[in-house]
Scaffold this motif. Structure first.
Motif, PDB file in Angstrom:
ATOM      1  N   TYR A  66       0.844  -1.192   0.000  1.00 46.51           N
ATOM      2  CA  TYR A  66       0.000   0.000   0.000  1.00 46.51           C
ATOM      3  C   TYR A  66       0.885   1.251   0.000  1.00 46.51           C
ATOM      4  CZ  TYR A  66      -3.515  -3.412   1.319  1.00 46.51           C
ATOM      5  OH  TYR A  66      -4.350  -4.504   1.348  1.00 46.51           O
ATOM      6  N   PHE A  72      -1.587   5.799   5.745  1.00 48.24           N
ATOM      7  CA  PHE A  72      -2.310   4.554   5.510  1.00 48.24           C
ATOM      8  C   PHE A  72      -3.745   4.717   5.995  1.00 48.24           C
ATOM      9  CE2 PHE A  72      -3.462   0.242   7.125  1.00 48.24           C
ATOM     10  CZ  PHE A  72      -3.522  -0.390   5.890  1.00 48.24           C
ATOM     11  N   PRO A  74      -7.007   2.554   4.920  1.00 45.21           N
ATOM     12  CA  PRO A  74      -7.786   1.615   4.104  1.00 45.21           C
ATOM     13  C   PRO A  74      -9.287   1.843   4.270  1.00 45.21           C
ATOM     14  CG  PRO A  74      -7.052   0.541   6.102  1.00 45.21           C
ATOM     15  CD  PRO A  74      -6.429   1.915   6.091  1.00 45.21           C
TER      16      PRO A  74
END
Length: 148
Positions: A66, A72, A74
């Motif tokens: 990723y 980060f 998601p």
């Protein structure tokens, strides 16, 4: 596959869509040898993600699979996947102390209203800046006997 089957399959699926499929298209080659190597690597990574060095393995996997300049973040349903469960239970939400009620709900498999009820009943801790603490979500999952 071993007991890490769902996790290894998810890792392989991510490697396939982000790495192998584009290579296959660009090279006009089925990259069969690379697929076999990635399947073996997915099993090895799954074992690492469930082992004593899980935090290092998680950081490596997230950084590799990723990539990006953004933090980060998601989608909420990612937390219900095998990799999402391992990350949540082993490390929490990398870089965050708290999550929204909607994300906490996805992590716990309940609605946003369900999270609100759990906070009201002091089963989850509200973060001073809003949302729910990731630590309280982890504790709730562990109390319920759910595993990575």
């Amino acid at each position: 596959m071993t007991a890490t089957g769902p996790l290894a399959r998810q890792l392989m699926a991510i490697m396939g869509s982000r790495l192998l499929d584009p290579l296959e298209i660009l090279l006009n080659d089925p990259v069969t040898d690379l697929r076999a190597r990635c399947e073996w690597a997915a099993l090895q990574w799954a074992d690492r993600l469930l082992g004593p060095e899980a935090n290092f393995a998680i950081a490596t996997i997230i950084g590799a699979l990723y990539p990006g300049d953004e933090a980060f973040d998601p989608p909420a349903d990612w937390w219900t996947t095998p990799l999402g469960r391992v990350v949540l239970l082993r490390m929490g939400f990398p870089g965050r102390e708290a999550v929204s009620y909607a994300v906490a709900g996805a992590m716990l498999g309940v609605t946003r209203q369900g999270v609100h009820d759990l906070v009201t009943r002091h089963k989850l801790a509200r973060h001073p800046d809003g949302g729910v603490t990731v630590t309280s979500v982890q504790e709730r999952i562990k109390q319920r006997g759910q595993r990575a």
